[in-house]
Design a protein around this motif. Sequence first.
Motif, PDB file in Angstrom:
ATOM      1  N   ARG A   1       0.833  -1.294   0.191  1.00  0.00           N
ATOM      2  CA  ARG A   1      -0.203   0.089   0.229  1.00  0.00           C
ATOM      3  C   ARG A   1       0.962   1.253   0.005  1.00  0.00           C
ATOM      4  N   GLY A   2       0.270   2.206  -0.695  1.00  0.00           N
ATOM      5  CA  GLY A   2       1.142   3.435  -0.865  1.00  0.00           C
ATOM      6  C   GLY A   2       2.122   3.788  -1.676  1.00  0.00           C
ATOM      7  N   ARG A   3       1.989   2.617  -2.770  1.00  0.00           N
ATOM      8  CA  ARG A   3       3.035   2.540  -3.843  1.00  0.00           C
ATOM      9  C   ARG A   3       2.441   2.613  -5.141  1.00  0.00           C
ATOM     10  N   GLY A   4       1.114   2.915  -5.180  1.00  0.00           N
ATOM     11  CA  GLY A   4       0.703   3.232  -6.465  1.00  0.00           C
ATOM     12  C   GLY A   4      -0.116   1.595  -6.981  1.00  0.00           C
TER      13      GLY A   4
ATOM     14  N   ASN B   1     -11.190   7.488   3.481  1.00  0.00           N
ATOM     15  CA  ASN B   1     -10.012   6.418   2.740  1.00  0.00           C
ATOM     16  C   ASN B   1      -9.127   7.648   1.879  1.00  0.00           C
TER      17      ASN B   1
ATOM     18  N   PRO C   1      -6.250   7.754   0.623  1.00  0.00           N
ATOM     19  CA  PRO C   1      -5.392   7.070  -0.317  1.00  0.00           C
ATOM     20  C   PRO C   1      -6.147   6.570  -1.627  1.00  0.00           C
TER      21      PRO C   1
ATOM     22  N   ARG D   1      -7.432   9.512  -3.738  1.00  0.00           N
ATOM     23  CA  ARG D   1      -6.252   9.781  -4.589  1.00  0.00           C
ATOM     24  C   ARG D   1      -6.347   8.966  -5.667  1.00  0.00           C
ATOM     25  N   ALA D   2      -6.093   7.556  -5.553  1.00  0.00           N
ATOM     26  CA  ALA D   2      -5.883   6.699  -6.473  1.00  0.00           C
ATOM     27  C   ALA D   2      -7.235   6.809  -7.462  1.00  0.00           C
TER      28      ALA D   2
END
Length: 168
Positions: free
Chosen positions: A88-91, A120, A122, A125-126
Amino acid sequence: MELRGFSDEHGVQVASWALDAKEVALLSGRTEYPFPEDLLTNWRTVEKDIHSYLLFDGDQPVGYGEIWLDDEEDEVELARIIVDPKLRGRGVGGELVRALLGPALDAGYSEVFIRVRPENVPAIRAYHGSGFVDVPAALMEEWNDGQPVPYRWMRYAGEQVDDGELRG
């Protein structure tokens, strides 16, 4: 990375990605944590209008998501999206969503939607980075009527391009 159809052999692994009761609920609709033992091999609903996928990095599954087809509403919803917590957090979430858009758009329905819990950040943003935009507030309120929690509803508006415009 490659999107492939889900097979039950990966059920236990995907279930282990749910780190708390909220994530178990998002993945299975149940709120017990850890993931309920009786659901480890049959936690997903197998219906003809629900298609389950895994995103692989080589031979390693890194993300899971579903596509829900709705003939009556002429729409598709991306659902139950989860990424291996180590990644998680790596695209990976954005890559998973973009991969799921392939079969979602190929299904030929007029709209593609996704819902997410408002906290949520993140995931939001995705989704924005994958071409999703918020539906109007009044529609969001209407769709949240009767839901177990208030969601942030988004619809696919097209691919994001470098100049900030959407391509659909």
